[in-house]
Write a protein that holds these residues in place. Structure first.
Motif, PDB file in Angstrom:
ATOM      1  N   GLY A 101       0.880   2.561  -5.734  1.00  0.00           N
ATOM      2  CA  GLY A 101       1.161   1.323  -5.033  1.00  0.00           C
ATOM      3  C   GLY A 101       1.126   1.469  -3.720  1.00  0.00           C
ATOM      4  N   TRP A 159       5.616  -4.907  -4.222  1.00  0.00           N
ATOM      5  CA  TRP A 159       5.594  -4.098  -5.135  1.00  0.00           C
ATOM      6  C   TRP A 159       6.632  -4.293  -6.514  1.00  0.00           C
ATOM      7  CZ3 TRP A 159       3.114  -0.138  -7.844  1.00  0.00           C
ATOM      8  CH2 TRP A 159       3.898   0.406  -8.851  1.00  0.00           C
ATOM      9  N   ALA A 165       5.927  -4.329 -10.392  1.00  0.00           N
ATOM     10  CA  ALA A 165       6.576  -3.244 -10.958  1.00  0.00           C
ATOM     11  C   ALA A 165       6.841  -3.458 -12.395  1.00  0.00           C
ATOM     12  CB  ALA A 165       7.656  -2.709 -10.348  1.00  0.00           C
ATOM     13  N   TRP A 174       5.815   3.110  -5.593  1.00  0.00           N
ATOM     14  CA  TRP A 174       5.386   2.508  -4.574  1.00  0.00           C
ATOM     15  C   TRP A 174       5.213   3.682  -3.549  1.00  0.00           C
ATOM     16  CZ3 TRP A 174       8.467   2.163   0.174  1.00  0.00           C
ATOM     17  CH2 TRP A 174       7.939   1.184   1.163  1.00  0.00           C
ATOM     18  N   ARG A 184       7.366  -3.688  -0.190  1.00  0.00           N
ATOM     19  CA  ARG A 184       8.096  -3.298  -1.297  1.00  0.00           C
ATOM     20  C   ARG A 184       8.275  -4.294  -1.916  1.00  0.00           C
ATOM     21  NH1 ARG A 184      10.887   1.894  -1.908  1.00  0.00           N
ATOM     22  NH2 ARG A 184      11.351   1.507  -4.200  1.00  0.00           N
ATOM     23  N   LEU A 186      -1.275  -6.451  -2.679  1.00  0.00           N
ATOM     24  CA  LEU A 186      -1.018  -5.179  -3.179  1.00  0.00           C
ATOM     25  C   LEU A 186      -2.389  -4.332  -3.260  1.00  0.00           C
ATOM     26  CD1 LEU A 186       1.854  -4.860  -5.766  1.00  0.00           C
ATOM     27  CD2 LEU A 186       1.864  -4.038  -3.180  1.00  0.00           C
TER      28      LEU A 186
END
Length: 465
Positions: free
Chosen positions: A141, A148, A152, A170, A145, A122
């Motif tokens: 971010g 993330w 998260a 994101w 996904r 990331l």
């Protein structure tokens, strides 16, 4: 297998602040720094948070201290240092381990790392300085996904909070997060330059001292211009120098530093064909500030620049001009984001980006909440075309015009305000002057043009024979 939820490499100012923030939010963190003494001192000074911090003296120790699959936050200088750190880590990692680059990396580097690395990755933009990192930054971010979502719970917990919503989200695939941070930094350059120019009009044109200027900015921070940058401008102007007893501003050299992120914004905007003249002007102004000796020599040749502005100072006029310039600057920033979304296929959500910027970051301001609403109500339309901001621009554009005119007539440089006004006038002009440019291009290079009367393309003028 260890017990730490996340590892952190790089205990500089930002790294230490983020590590304490993570620990304070209830996560166990293992930390490593190339200089072992820094790690030891950090752990010793962590106070009540020390129980959640595991200091390590080698990368092997760091890896051993983490739960699997591992998650490691990199807080090291952007560029080659990030690649070198990743290279040192890779032999110790598994394919499902997640590396998070939280530095000010060029988004092109983040794109490359996402494509090439054999581990999860990331790239996140983090804004807010040391205070934000410690108590709640804005986080942008970029990457898959899924990655993330995995990070998260920690990233949203440590982020700034705006009315119950975390300022972390994101942005999109690959380098989208670092790209959005780059645009943020360009807007930051422009916002600061606009403020500095208004300060210059007050100081050089209206003869106001630092204390009086501080009071004006403090008052403005209770209105439409309420923001972190206006707030700290008031504090900077009001501060006294312990050595001289006078304003600190009077002893600060007029040479602005920069780390290059604003320049990245300007360069990338050219690649995207996205007009950001206020940001361009701000970057250029910093470059000019560095030419102190040349400026001194040229003042001797041409005489002093700024001249007093006769009459009573009109603070409302200045406030409106600054407000107008700020709106146009953000319109350009979000226009650049829209261009990148189109060219890179990121589906960047401008409203979500504005919401992430509402708290924690350097450009946080009350106006960003209105911008988020406008961008959400009319997705795909320029910010300056949203009804809320149409009203603002309509009632403030005359002030911008008058302030620029006064400054120009009195030799006061206001490049960002001038660029904002030129942008406004150009963007509201249906038929500009590029027909002359196309005529010139066709004359010397047979580049062709489009005819207005029938829409035919690749046409040539009579000069083509």
């Amino acid at each position: 297998m260890g017990n730490a939820d996340i590892g952190l490499i790089g205990l500089g100012t930002m790294g230490q602040a983020l590590a304490l923030n993570i620990a304070e939010k209830g996560f166990d963190i293992a930390v490593f720094n190339r200089t072992t003494a820094v790690t030891q001192d950090f752990a010793a000074e962590a106070g009540d948070l020390a129980a959640r911090i595991t200091p390590t003296e080698s990368l092997e120790d760091l890896i051993a201290a983490l739960k699997t699959p591992r998650m490691i936050l990199l807080m090291v200088p952007a560029g080659k240092v990030v690649d070198q750190q990743i290279e040192a880590l890779l032999p110790l990692l598994s394919p499902d381990d997640l590396l998070i680059d939280a530095g000010n990396s060029d988004f092109h580097d983040t794109n490359r790392r996402n494509a090439e690395l054999p581990v999860q990755f990331l790239g996140i933009g983090v804004s807010g300085g040391e205070e934000g990192a410690r108590h709640g930054p804005s986080i942008m971010g970029g990457g898959s996904r899924a990655n993330w979502n995995r990070a998260a719970p920690i990233l949203t917990a440590i982020a700034a909070d705006y009315q119950g919503q975390p300022c972390a989200d994101w942005m999109g695939e690959a380098g989208a997060g670092h790209f959005v941070k780059t645009v943020h930094n360009g807007i930051e350059y422009a916002d600061m330059q606009l403020i500095a120019e208004v300060y210059g009009v007050m100081r050089d044109g209206l003869g106001m001292d630092a204390a009086a200027i501080a009071q004006v900015f403090e008052r403005w921070n209770d209105g439409a211009l309420k923001s972190y940058l206006v707030e700290i401008t008031a504090k900077v102007a009001a501060a006294e120098d312990s050595a001289t007893g006078g304003p600190v501003l009077d002893v600060i050299a007029d040479i602005a530093g920069q780390k290059g992120t604003g320049r990245w914004t300007a360069i990338e905007a050219q690649h995207l064909g996205a007009p950001i003249p206020v940001i361009d002007a701000a970057v250029t102004a910093r470059n000019i500030s560095a030419l102190k000796d040349r400026r001194t020599d040229l003042q001797e040749i041409f005489g002093p620049g700024p001249q007093p502005i006769a009459g009573q100072p009109d603070m409302d006029l200045l406030e409106q001009a600054l407000t107008c310039g700020k709106i146009l600057c953000y319109d350009q920033g979000f226009g650049m984001i829209a261009a990148a979304s189109r060219d890179f296929g990121w589906s960047l959500n401008s409203a979500a980006i504005a919401r992430v910027w509402r708290a924690g970051c350097i450009i946080r301001s009350a106006m960003l909440d209105d911008m988020a609403g406008a961008l959400e109500d009319q997705p795909g339309r320029p910010l300056m075309a949203a009804p809320f901001f149409v009203d603002w621009l309509t009632k403030t554009q005359d002030a911008l015009r008058r302030v620029v005119s006064l400054a120009v007539l009195h030799g006061i440089a206001v490049p960002a305000h001038s660029a904002a006004l030129a942008y406004f006038d150009a963007m509201r002009t249906e038929r500009g002057t590029a027909n002359m440019l196309q005529g010139q291009r066709d004359y010397f290079g047979r580049h062709g043009f489009v005819r207005l009367d029938d829409g035919s393309e690749d046409q040539h003028g009579p000069w083509a024979g």
